[in-house]
Design a protein around this motif. Structure first.
Motif, short mmCIF file in Angstrom:
data_model
loop_
_atom_site.label_atom_id
_atom_site.label_comp_id
_atom_site.label_asym_id
_atom_site.label_seq_id
_atom_site.Cartn_x
_atom_site.Cartn_y
_atom_site.Cartn_z
N LEU A 53 5.61 31.45 -1.99
CA LEU A 53 6.86 30.28 -1.65
C LEU A 53 6.72 29.66 -0.33
CD1 LEU A 53 10.10 31.98 -3.49
CD2 LEU A 53 8.39 30.35 -4.27
N ALA A 54 6.90 30.55 0.79
CA ALA A 54 6.67 30.34 2.17
C ALA A 54 5.47 29.45 2.43
CB ALA A 54 6.87 31.32 2.99
N GLY A 55 4.28 29.98 1.91
CA GLY A 55 3.01 29.34 2.10
C GLY A 55 2.82 28.02 1.56
N LEU B 150 4.24 28.52 11.23
CA LEU B 150 2.88 28.65 10.76
C LEU B 150 2.14 29.99 11.26
CD1 LEU B 150 0.49 27.79 9.07
CD2 LEU B 150 -0.23 26.20 11.08
N LEU B 151 2.20 30.21 12.68
CA LEU B 151 1.75 31.38 13.41
C LEU B 151 2.48 32.62 12.71
CD1 LEU B 151 1.67 29.94 16.98
CD2 LEU B 151 -0.34 30.34 15.45
N ALA B 152 3.94 32.56 12.77
CA ALA B 152 4.40 33.70 11.99
C ALA B 152 3.84 33.90 10.81
CB ALA B 152 6.08 33.41 12.16
N TRP C 295 2.00 37.32 8.99
CA TRP C 295 2.41 37.86 7.77
C TRP C 295 1.82 37.84 6.51
CZ3 TRP C 295 6.32 35.20 4.38
CH2 TRP C 295 6.99 35.90 3.26
N ALA C 296 1.12 37.17 6.03
CA ALA C 296 0.58 36.74 4.86
C ALA C 296 -0.68 36.22 5.08
CB ALA C 296 1.56 35.73 4.05
N HIS C 297 -1.49 35.95 3.64
CA HIS C 297 -2.76 35.79 3.55
C HIS C 297 -2.88 34.26 4.27
CE1 HIS C 297 -6.86 35.27 2.16
NE2 HIS C 297 -6.92 36.40 1.71
#
Length: 312
Positions: free
Chosen positions: A171-173, A4-6, A10-12
């Motif tokens: 996808l990751a979010g 989650l921290l990474a 990286w993203a919004h």
């Protein structure tokens, strides 16, 4: 928590926060219901806080006068709506739901951009992406002057592939949002299927055509629009195949008694030495693509099953 921290770096953040809040708020009531006089759970207040912060971040990023920020904020809202709708109305594996939500939100956002700003908006969005990439790379160069040689190629790459990068972030979010929702909630949707283990990561064999499309736009004389579209499809497909290849490596490492910590150390050392650019990432991508035909993990499982059967 580390994942989650990474992701937040990286993203919004709203790509995780908004879907998680929506899942918590719209989850069916627990069965059996909370007895009279019992204290209610904390999932609804937590959902309210996460949702409020996520919406505030979307308003800030979408209301700064940037078309790219406004389009990204609209896309996140549409992706959240699609994901929650699919989870509630058409249960399936979470990764497949995330794929469908990403495609649906992308098409809806593209239509919205076309209707509101016209065809010229895509050039404006590309220019804003180039400016943001330039500012980011300039900061990196100030911190690490040795990276100046990759300044211009990276700016060009980021300015072209921001839609594909946003799709990967989505996808990751959405996957992280589902997992976070399962940890917070103790009932309702949280009782659904968990995320697959990383060693079981798998994508449909049809993704190989994404790689074919990417190679086609690199080789053939096509329009700039097709070149951008093919490059973004190639970015998404190649990243997924890298993950598939890494899952195969993790499976074989476990079978031969190599710990996950050792793999992480090797990956970190390779990244520090810039090996991924010349060997590691292309190797994992190739491994993932060839798994389409060779099915390495299935063969390993069959071999281990035969070995156990032959053991007296």
């Amino acid at each position: 928590m580390l994942a989650l921290l990474a992701f937040l770096l990286w993203a919004h953040p709203s790509l995780v926060g908004l879907p998680c809040a929506a899942l918590l708020m719209l989850a069916p009531p627990p069965h059996p219901p909370t007895p009279p006089g019992a204290k209610p759970g904390w999932s609804q207040p937590i959902a309210g806080m996460i949702g409020a912060v996520s919406l505030a971040l979307l308003v800030v990023s979408g209301g700064n006068g940037s078309r790219l920020g406004a389009a990204t904020s609209a896309y996140i809202v549409l992706a959240t709506a699609a994901f929650v709708s699919l989870v509630l109305l058409r249960p399936d594996t979470i990764l497949r739901q995330a794929f469908r939500s990403t495609v649906a939100a992308g098409l809806a956002t593209a239509l919205l951009i076309q209707v509101m700003w016209g065809a010229d908006a895509w050039g404006s969005l590309g220019w804003e992406a180039t400016r943001e990439a330039s500012l980011t790379m300039r900061t990196i160069v100030q911190i690490a002057p040795d990276t100046f040689s990759i300044y211009e190629p990276m700016v060009r790459f980021i300015s072209v592939t921001w839609p594909g990068m946003l799709a990967l972030q989505t996808l990751a979010g959405l996957a992280l949002a589902w997992q976070l929702h399962r940890r917070i909630a103790a009932s309702g949707l949280a009782a659904g299927a968990p995320l697959m283990r990383f060693k079981d990561f798998y994508i449909g064999d049809g993704w190989v055509w994404g790689m074919v499309a990417w190679l086609g736009v690199l080789i053939l004389p096509v329009s700039s629009s097709l070149h951008v579209a093919g490059t973004n499809v190639g970015l998404v497909a190649s990243t997924l195949y890298v993950l598939r290849g890494a899952a195969i490596v993790a499976t074989f490492a476990e079978a031969f008694g190599i710990s996950a910590v050792a793999l992480v150390i090797v990956a970190a050392a390779a990244a520090a030495l810039a090996v991924p650019l010349v060997f590691l990432l292309p190797g994992l991508c190739t491994l993932g693509i060839t798994d389409t035909w060779y099915q390495y993990r299935r063969r390993l499982a069959e071999a281990r099953q035969r070995q156990r059967s032959n053991t007296p």
